[in-house]
Write a protein that holds these residues in place. Sequence first.
Motif, PDB file in Angstrom:
ATOM      1  N   GLU A 103       2.493   0.663  -5.546  1.00 45.00           N
ATOM      2  CA  GLU A 103       3.600   0.164  -6.356  1.00 45.00           C
ATOM      3  C   GLU A 103       3.504  -1.359  -6.509  1.00 45.00           C
ATOM      4  O   GLU A 103       3.874  -1.921  -7.535  1.00 45.00           O
ATOM      5  N   ILE A 104       3.018  -1.996  -5.453  1.00 47.28           N
ATOM      6  CA  ILE A 104       2.917  -3.447  -5.474  1.00 47.28           C
ATOM      7  C   ILE A 104       1.590  -3.910  -6.076  1.00 47.28           C
ATOM      8  O   ILE A 104       1.548  -4.803  -6.910  1.00 47.28           O
ATOM      9  N   LEU A 105       0.514  -3.275  -5.650  1.00 48.88           N
ATOM     10  CA  LEU A 105      -0.814  -3.781  -5.998  1.00 48.88           C
ATOM     11  C   LEU A 105      -1.453  -3.084  -7.185  1.00 48.88           C
ATOM     12  O   LEU A 105      -2.472  -3.554  -7.700  1.00 48.88           O
ATOM     13  N   GLY A 106      -0.891  -1.956  -7.597  1.00 49.49           N
ATOM     14  CA  GLY A 106      -1.521  -1.215  -8.684  1.00 49.49           C
ATOM     15  C   GLY A 106      -2.818  -0.562  -8.227  1.00 49.49           C
ATOM     16  O   GLY A 106      -2.979  -0.241  -7.057  1.00 49.49           O
ATOM     17  N   ASN A 107      -3.760  -0.416  -9.153  1.00 51.26           N
ATOM     18  CA  ASN A 107      -5.000   0.297  -8.838  1.00 51.26           C
ATOM     19  C   ASN A 107      -6.014  -0.577  -8.108  1.00 51.26           C
ATOM     20  O   ASN A 107      -7.214  -0.423  -8.314  1.00 51.26           O
ATOM     21  N   ARG A 108      -5.549  -1.459  -7.285  1.00 46.74           N
ATOM     22  CA  ARG A 108      -6.495  -2.310  -6.541  1.00 46.74           C
ATOM     23  C   ARG A 108      -6.831  -1.611  -5.236  1.00 46.74           C
ATOM     24  O   ARG A 108      -6.328  -1.942  -4.170  1.00 46.74           O
ATOM     25  N   TRP A 109      -7.696  -0.618  -5.355  1.00 47.63           N
ATOM     26  CA  TRP A 109      -7.965   0.297  -4.242  1.00 47.63           C
ATOM     27  C   TRP A 109      -8.551  -0.417  -3.040  1.00 47.63           C
ATOM     28  O   TRP A 109      -8.272  -0.056  -1.897  1.00 47.63           O
ATOM     29  N   SER A 110      -9.380  -1.382  -3.276  1.00 48.66           N
ATOM     30  CA  SER A 110      -9.986  -2.089  -2.135  1.00 48.66           C
ATOM     31  C   SER A 110      -8.927  -2.871  -1.368  1.00 48.66           C
ATOM     32  O   SER A 110      -8.980  -2.953  -0.144  1.00 48.66           O
ATOM     33  N   ALA A 111      -7.962  -3.436  -2.099  1.00 50.75           N
ATOM     34  CA  ALA A 111      -6.887  -4.165  -1.420  1.00 50.75           C
ATOM     35  C   ALA A 111      -6.016  -3.203  -0.626  1.00 50.75           C
ATOM     36  O   ALA A 111      -5.563  -3.517   0.484  1.00 50.75           O
ATOM     37  N   ILE A 112      -5.795  -2.026  -1.174  1.00 52.92           N
ATOM     38  CA  ILE A 112      -5.016  -1.011  -0.457  1.00 52.92           C
ATOM     39  C   ILE A 112      -5.796  -0.534   0.765  1.00 52.92           C
ATOM     40  O   ILE A 112      -5.251  -0.420   1.863  1.00 52.92           O
ATOM     41  N   ALA A 113      -7.090  -0.308   0.577  1.00 52.59           N
ATOM     42  CA  ALA A 113      -7.925   0.167   1.686  1.00 52.59           C
ATOM     43  C   ALA A 113      -7.966  -0.846   2.829  1.00 52.59           C
ATOM     44  O   ALA A 113      -8.054  -0.468   3.996  1.00 52.59           O
ATOM     45  N   ALA A 114      -7.880  -2.117   2.483  1.00 56.83           N
ATOM     46  CA  ALA A 114      -7.920  -3.159   3.508  1.00 56.83           C
ATOM     47  C   ALA A 114      -6.734  -3.059   4.456  1.00 56.83           C
ATOM     48  O   ALA A 114      -6.772  -3.558   5.575  1.00 56.83           O
ATOM     49  N   ARG A 115      -5.687  -2.420   4.007  1.00 50.98           N
ATOM     50  CA  ARG A 115      -4.488  -2.265   4.840  1.00 50.98           C
ATOM     51  C   ARG A 115      -4.421  -0.899   5.511  1.00 50.98           C
ATOM     52  O   ARG A 115      -3.431  -0.562   6.155  1.00 50.98           O
ATOM     53  N   LEU A 116      -5.440  -0.085   5.295  1.00 50.04           N
ATOM     54  CA  LEU A 116      -5.506   1.229   5.941  1.00 50.04           C
ATOM     55  C   LEU A 116      -6.819   1.323   6.703  1.00 50.04           C
ATOM     56  O   LEU A 116      -7.831   1.757   6.153  1.00 50.04           O
ATOM     57  N   PRO A 117      -6.831   0.941   7.969  1.00 50.55           N
ATOM     58  CA  PRO A 117      -8.067   0.920   8.747  1.00 50.55           C
ATOM     59  C   PRO A 117      -8.764   2.279   8.760  1.00 50.55           C
ATOM     60  O   PRO A 117      -8.122   3.305   8.965  1.00 50.55           O
ATOM     61  N   GLY A 118     -10.065   2.268   8.517  1.00 49.78           N
ATOM     62  CA  GLY A 118     -10.840   3.499   8.569  1.00 49.78           C
ATOM     63  C   GLY A 118     -10.874   4.280   7.280  1.00 49.78           C
ATOM     64  O   GLY A 118     -11.574   5.279   7.172  1.00 49.78           O
ATOM     65  N   ARG A 119     -10.112   3.833   6.297  1.00 51.87           N
ATOM     66  CA  ARG A 119     -10.098   4.537   5.012  1.00 51.87           C
ATOM     67  C   ARG A 119     -10.816   3.704   3.963  1.00 51.87           C
ATOM     68  O   ARG A 119     -10.690   2.482   3.947  1.00 51.87           O
ATOM     69  N   THR A 120     -11.542   4.368   3.078  1.00 47.70           N
ATOM     70  CA  THR A 120     -12.294   3.650   2.054  1.00 47.70           C
ATOM     71  C   THR A 120     -11.532   3.636   0.740  1.00 47.70           C
ATOM     72  O   THR A 120     -10.669   4.497   0.500  1.00 47.70           O
ATOM     73  N   ASP A 121     -11.899   2.669  -0.094  1.00 50.47           N
ATOM     74  CA  ASP A 121     -11.231   2.586  -1.394  1.00 50.47           C
ATOM     75  C   ASP A 121     -11.464   3.853  -2.210  1.00 50.47           C
ATOM     76  O   ASP A 121     -10.566   4.339  -2.899  1.00 50.47           O
ATOM     77  N   ASN A 122     -12.679   4.388  -2.118  1.00 50.66           N
ATOM     78  CA  ASN A 122     -13.001   5.604  -2.865  1.00 50.66           C
ATOM     79  C   ASN A 122     -12.132   6.775  -2.412  1.00 50.66           C
ATOM     80  O   ASN A 122     -11.609   7.537  -3.234  1.00 50.66           O
ATOM     81  N   GLU A 123     -11.966   6.885  -1.121  1.00 49.74           N
ATOM     82  CA  GLU A 123     -11.168   7.970  -0.556  1.00 49.74           C
ATOM     83  C   GLU A 123      -9.702   7.846  -1.011  1.00 49.74           C
ATOM     84  O   GLU A 123      -9.072   8.821  -1.418  1.00 49.74           O
ATOM     85  N   ILE A 124      -9.201   6.630  -0.940  1.00 44.91           N
ATOM     86  CA  ILE A 124      -7.816   6.383  -1.327  1.00 44.91           C
ATOM     87  C   ILE A 124      -7.617   6.669  -2.810  1.00 44.91           C
ATOM     88  O   ILE A 124      -6.639   7.283  -3.226  1.00 44.91           O
ATOM     89  N   LYS A 125      -8.583   6.251  -3.579  1.00 48.82           N
ATOM     90  CA  LYS A 125      -8.535   6.501  -5.023  1.00 48.82           C
ATOM     91  C   LYS A 125      -8.493   8.013  -5.296  1.00 48.82           C
ATOM     92  O   LYS A 125      -7.707   8.486  -6.118  1.00 48.82           O
ATOM     93  N   ASN A 126      -9.344   8.755  -4.595  1.00 43.40           N
ATOM     94  CA  ASN A 126      -9.365  10.208  -4.771  1.00 43.40           C
ATOM     95  C   ASN A 126      -8.033  10.829  -4.378  1.00 43.40           C
ATOM     96  O   ASN A 126      -7.513  11.687  -5.092  1.00 43.40           O
ATOM     97  N   VAL A 127      -7.498  10.416  -3.240  1.00 39.50           N
ATOM     98  CA  VAL A 127      -6.226  10.966  -2.768  1.00 39.50           C
ATOM     99  C   VAL A 127      -5.119  10.658  -3.768  1.00 39.50           C
ATOM    100  O   VAL A 127      -4.272  11.503  -4.058  1.00 39.50           O
ATOM    101  N   TRP A 128      -5.170   9.455  -4.285  1.00 38.45           N
ATOM    102  CA  TRP A 128      -4.140   9.078  -5.262  1.00 38.45           C
ATOM    103  C   TRP A 128      -4.202   9.982  -6.492  1.00 38.45           C
ATOM    104  O   TRP A 128      -3.196  10.524  -6.941  1.00 38.45           O
ATOM    105  N   HIS A 129      -5.399  10.141  -7.023  1.00 37.72           N
ATOM    106  CA  HIS A 129      -5.518  10.914  -8.260  1.00 37.72           C
ATOM    107  C   HIS A 129      -5.274  12.406  -8.046  1.00 37.72           C
ATOM    108  O   HIS A 129      -4.788  13.083  -8.949  1.00 37.72           O
ATOM    109  N   THR A 130      -5.614  12.904  -6.873  1.00 35.69           N
ATOM    110  CA  THR A 130      -5.509  14.348  -6.671  1.00 35.69           C
ATOM    111  C   THR A 130      -4.162  14.780  -6.096  1.00 35.69           C
ATOM    112  O   THR A 130      -3.703  15.873  -6.367  1.00 35.69           O
ATOM    113  N   HIS A 131      -3.532  13.921  -5.278  1.00 33.02           N
ATOM    114  CA  HIS A 131      -2.281  14.334  -4.633  1.00 33.02           C
ATOM    115  C   HIS A 131      -1.089  13.450  -4.994  1.00 33.02           C
ATOM    116  O   HIS A 131      -0.075  13.920  -5.487  1.00 33.02           O
ATOM    117  N   LEU A 132      -1.256  12.181  -4.674  1.00 37.07           N
ATOM    118  CA  LEU A 132      -0.091  11.295  -4.638  1.00 37.07           C
ATOM    119  C   LEU A 132       0.524  11.056  -6.009  1.00 37.07           C
ATOM    120  O   LEU A 132       1.741  10.985  -6.140  1.00 37.07           O
TER     121      LEU A 132
END
Length: 259
Positions: free
Chosen positions: A83-112
């Motif tokens: 909501e704050i950063l938009g599709n800046r997956w790497s910035a989001i991933a930086a705040r989720l230790p152990g998770r990759t931007d690609n993974e987060i992007k996939n989760v976003w598109h498929t579930h969230l």
Amino acid sequence: MVRAPCCEKMGLKKGPWTPEEDQILINYIRLYGHGNWRALPKQAGLLRCGKSCRLRWTNYLRPDIKRGNFSREEEETIINLHEILGNRWSAIAARLPGRTDNEIKNVWHTHLKKRLKQNQNQASAATTMSDVSKCNQDPKKEQEHVNISISSPQECSSEVSYVSNTCMKIESSSSDQSLLEIIDENFLSEVLSADSSVMESAGDNPELQISSTPVAGATMEPLNSSCYMYDNMDFWFNLFTRAGEIPELSENLSNDCRL
DNA sequence: AACATCCGCAACCGCGAGGTG
DNA sequence: TCACCTCGCGGTTGCGGATGT
């Protein structure tokens, strides 16, 4: 600029990685690191391009990667940060230790994304925004200094000061500086740069230039010498409300700063 | 059981940023 | 200053397994 030929034209392999290739890559990086991705596959004896090796390592083979399903907390964090950063997956991933931007992007598109859409359909406007929208629309508010109260469903409240309907500063009415401290340079520059469309639309209009120094009367140093502009109160509202929902920020929020 | 469709995810592609000579 | 190179990012694709008919 002439682009380097793609993998196939160079006789390099594409597609899924085999366990053997994975092992070669892991062994090589353990021994020598990955200083130069482009040179790595040749040195390691892999028929892959550097890009493919880097992707395989960063998204799958890296030892610090957390595998498995996302927890509810992680999902909520992604939603809030998106909501704050938009599709800046790497910035989001930086705040989720152990998770990759690609993974987060996939989760976003498929579930969230789907879930969020459902929630939005159900949710009512629980948050009071009348003052914010009223001030945003009223040109007479220009250059006035007005304190507005922002209420949230958590029953706590705080105040944000702003100096006009287009130019804003964040100020804390609290003597506790922790809220100001946690909105650090990195966080602010991320959220400020997140909405480049607004900045572009503001153009060179001096009325839309605001200091990036987010506080008044605080000990915090200015972020940098440049100015940011923002003409959308919703942005600041989101910044303050969401700060309390982001775990790493929340930890540092004192009670009287929580929104 | 066979086929069609959907879904999740790994991997690829193209672009821009930043570094270097 | 410019051309070139590498890296990292975000969007997209396509394979393979799961599910539905």
